[in-house]
Design an enzyme around this catalytic site. Sequence first.
Site, PDB file in Angstrom:
ATOM      1  N   TYR A  80       0.841  -1.184   0.000  1.00  0.00           N
ATOM      2  CA  TYR A  80       0.000   0.000   0.000  1.00  0.00           C
ATOM      3  C   TYR A  80       0.886   1.247   0.000  1.00  0.00           C
ATOM      4  O   TYR A  80       2.000   1.233   0.524  1.00  0.00           O
ATOM      5  CB  TYR A  80      -0.855   0.055   1.267  1.00  0.00           C
ATOM      6  CG  TYR A  80      -2.125  -0.752   1.248  1.00  0.00           C
ATOM      7  CD1 TYR A  80      -3.053  -0.634   0.213  1.00  0.00           C
ATOM      8  CD2 TYR A  80      -2.444  -1.593   2.319  1.00  0.00           C
ATOM      9  CE1 TYR A  80      -4.244  -1.343   0.229  1.00  0.00           C
ATOM     10  CE2 TYR A  80      -3.627  -2.306   2.350  1.00  0.00           C
ATOM     11  CZ  TYR A  80      -4.526  -2.183   1.296  1.00  0.00           C
ATOM     12  OH  TYR A  80      -5.696  -2.877   1.319  1.00  0.00           O
ATOM     13  N   GLU A 126      -6.152  -0.536   8.151  1.00  0.00           N
ATOM     14  CA  GLU A 126      -6.128  -0.221   9.586  1.00  0.00           C
ATOM     15  C   GLU A 126      -5.182   0.939   9.876  1.00  0.00           C
ATOM     16  O   GLU A 126      -4.626   1.061  10.955  1.00  0.00           O
ATOM     17  CB  GLU A 126      -5.762  -1.450  10.431  1.00  0.00           C
ATOM     18  CG  GLU A 126      -6.815  -2.515  10.475  1.00  0.00           C
ATOM     19  CD  GLU A 126      -6.909  -3.313   9.177  1.00  0.00           C
ATOM     20  OE1 GLU A 126      -7.986  -3.304   8.538  1.00  0.00           O
ATOM     21  OE2 GLU A 126      -5.916  -3.936   8.784  1.00  0.00           O
ATOM     22  N   ASN A 184      -9.682   0.871  -3.381  1.00  0.00           N
ATOM     23  CA  ASN A 184      -9.468  -0.306  -2.539  1.00  0.00           C
ATOM     24  C   ASN A 184     -10.768  -0.732  -1.884  1.00  0.00           C
ATOM     25  O   ASN A 184     -11.361   0.057  -1.137  1.00  0.00           O
ATOM     26  CB  ASN A 184      -8.427  -0.010  -1.453  1.00  0.00           C
ATOM     27  CG  ASN A 184      -8.145  -1.230  -0.592  1.00  0.00           C
ATOM     28  OD1 ASN A 184      -7.681  -2.250  -1.091  1.00  0.00           O
ATOM     29  ND2 ASN A 184      -8.443  -1.146   0.691  1.00  0.00           N
ATOM     30  N   GLU A 185     -11.201  -1.930  -2.186  1.00  0.00           N
ATOM     31  CA  GLU A 185     -12.415  -2.479  -1.582  1.00  0.00           C
ATOM     32  C   GLU A 185     -13.561  -1.453  -1.605  1.00  0.00           C
ATOM     33  O   GLU A 185     -14.243  -1.240  -0.606  1.00  0.00           O
ATOM     34  CB  GLU A 185     -12.131  -2.948  -0.152  1.00  0.00           C
ATOM     35  CG  GLU A 185     -11.136  -4.090  -0.084  1.00  0.00           C
ATOM     36  CD  GLU A 185     -10.867  -4.592   1.319  1.00  0.00           C
ATOM     37  OE1 GLU A 185     -10.665  -5.801   1.499  1.00  0.00           O
ATOM     38  OE2 GLU A 185     -10.869  -3.760   2.263  1.00  0.00           O
ATOM     39  N   GLU A 265      -6.332 -10.728  -0.974  1.00  0.00           N
ATOM     40  CA  GLU A 265      -6.050 -10.654   0.463  1.00  0.00           C
ATOM     41  C   GLU A 265      -6.477 -11.967   1.101  1.00  0.00           C
ATOM     42  O   GLU A 265      -7.637 -12.142   1.480  1.00  0.00           O
ATOM     43  CB  GLU A 265      -6.779  -9.479   1.131  1.00  0.00           C
ATOM     44  CG  GLU A 265      -6.245  -8.115   0.774  1.00  0.00           C
ATOM     45  CD  GLU A 265      -6.881  -7.013   1.627  1.00  0.00           C
ATOM     46  OE1 GLU A 265      -7.642  -7.336   2.564  1.00  0.00           O
ATOM     47  OE2 GLU A 265      -6.611  -5.829   1.343  1.00  0.00           O
ATOM     48  N   TYR A 332      -0.355  -8.807  13.621  1.00  0.00           N
ATOM     49  CA  TYR A 332      -1.327  -9.443  12.731  1.00  0.00           C
ATOM     50  C   TYR A 332      -1.270 -10.972  12.775  1.00  0.00           C
ATOM     51  O   TYR A 332      -1.903 -11.644  11.965  1.00  0.00           O
ATOM     52  CB  TYR A 332      -1.113  -8.949  11.286  1.00  0.00           C
ATOM     53  CG  TYR A 332      -2.402  -8.830  10.492  1.00  0.00           C
ATOM     54  CD1 TYR A 332      -3.183  -7.692  10.575  1.00  0.00           C
ATOM     55  CD2 TYR A 332      -2.829  -9.855   9.651  1.00  0.00           C
ATOM     56  CE1 TYR A 332      -4.358  -7.570   9.854  1.00  0.00           C
ATOM     57  CE2 TYR A 332      -4.000  -9.745   8.930  1.00  0.00           C
ATOM     58  CZ  TYR A 332      -4.763  -8.595   9.023  1.00  0.00           C
ATOM     59  OH  TYR A 332      -5.923  -8.482   8.302  1.00  0.00           O
TER      60      TYR A 332
END
Length: 635
Positions: A80, A126, A184-185, A265, A332
């Site tokens: 990203y 996030e 994005n999404e 993803e 994560y």
Amino acid sequence: MTVKICFVLAVNFAYLAVNGNLVNGDRTFSIDYKNNCFLKDGKPFQYISGSIHYSRIPRYYWKDRLVKMYMAGLNAVQIYVPWNFHEPVQGVYNFTGDRDLGHFLDLANQTGLLVILRPGPYICAEWEMGGLPAWLLEKPNILLRSSDTDYLQAVCNWLNILLLKVSPWLYANKGNIISVQVENEYGSYHACDYNYMRTLQKIFRNLLGADTLLFTTDGNTDKEMSCGSLQGLYATIDFGTDANITTAFQRQRRFEPHGPLVNSEFYTGWLDHWGEGHAQVDQWKVSKMLREMLALGANVNMYMFEGGTNFGYWNGADHDTRFRPVVTSYDYDAPLTEAGDPTEKLLLIRDVIKEFRDVPAGPMPPATPKFGYGFVTLRKVGNIASLLNTFSPQGPVKSQYPLTFEEMKQYYGYMLYRTKLPRELREPTPLISPLNGVHDRAYVTVNGVYQGMLERDTTLVMNISGKQGDTMDLLVENMGRVNFGSQINDHKGILGDLLLVSDVLSNWEIYTLDMDGAIAGGWPHSEAPQSPPVRQKEPSAGPVFYMGTLQPNGLAWDTFLKLNDWSKGQVWINGVNLGRYWPSRGPQQTLYVPGPLLSTTQPNNITVLELERAPDTPRVLFMDRPQLNRTTGRS
């Protein structure tokens, strides 16, 4: 007008690219719709990729992490680009140091890794406000991620900088970027504005050329795929171990009847919120599902392969039923830990990849060395009120009513709001945020005495007492802007009137606080403390600064900072903001301290802002391992 501006710059770049011999017609990356695969230089190609965020890893460690990913058998990485990381102030761009995107791309290329680029402009991740810069909110009615003219103009200006900067790294230009995601999404966003997506498509095409492979990524539902996809952009899907592979890829096929199967993803883990459990995803489920997808010929990107850290104020937040900020660690539960250490999950993944492609020979690079430097005792420097000349030398802005962070042009961190009590409060009297307008926490003192805290969605009323004319301070903390969903227009500060029972408080003095600038400049260690040290057993309540030094021992190894019995606050090491701590709420109990931040020869300066209450003996502990999984609940 917006698209025209981008088009003019694209034409100029195309001229420079051709005349500068950047374009190499022998290198191509495309889609074979007949055989349902990618083609790299005309040959079928399957990528096995992992997500890594350069913005969450110190530059010093970029090469180490990339080599470990390469040795695990990956042939690509997915990254990203956070807009706000590179343009924190409108029109001021930063691509140096830890923000040197070109250097990261170069290291990936040297390592043998292709790149799947996700430049947004919105990225979620996030990350604070999903990567969108907070200065966009200076226009109070702006419609983010839409065809709003103000928003699109800002996007166009940014993409003209970013996409022209990365264009030399396109695969066709002898670089390693094989594909570029648009937005994005987007299907997860309420707007479902196809005109917005069409405008972005034109901008990307004009700036990157007709041959660049552009794609979209959306969640595993029909609605998300429908609103997020657009003809001319290859539609991919994302899902984790809780999904059915066949059902998910059938959904992608409804939007892309032909072409490669792609899970953009595949979730190896998940994120953490303060006050909730530490998320973990079973490594055997990850390896089993990866094997099944690769056997289908699918292209897979594992999100995350290494998570890293939300240093400073970069963590995002969710808001469903209530505001839920993301913790500082972005470990994560990924195959590489927050500190970049290989895990059993990584070794299982490498074993799966070996079944489908040759994995580089040789051992996996080891974990970086860790060291527990032990306890360091701190001493009190002073409370916020005593330090306003240091953090806000320009003085306050006076306003009848509160102003937001965005109106004050301080986008992150902390601001102080000051007013006078309008009348005598002999008994505890309710201070009320009637419209839930404290974003996100306000630490309240009267004449320097800590009275308590107001918290967004949680604590909208507290009691205070004092005399008429007493000074009431509210130190307001931005805990991270919402990064996902319909509430990303997340203004910070005091957004509406505060009431003292039924009296509207007014006549505010508002201080922007440049704590980071002062601490990066050497404060408080470079000058005498502004208040004498407190007695060791004297408790300190409310926002108070502490300082100490870790003496050098010849090592500069990674370590983990634990603040036993501290409540909540911020930590800096040698002027670098490590992020937020909140052990009283958990689950994260330690902060990652990268070894390169430490000096082997000079005292290492520790600065702590404790917001609620420090322990009787203020000391911190440097450990050789993290603690990320102890939740004590809401406090």
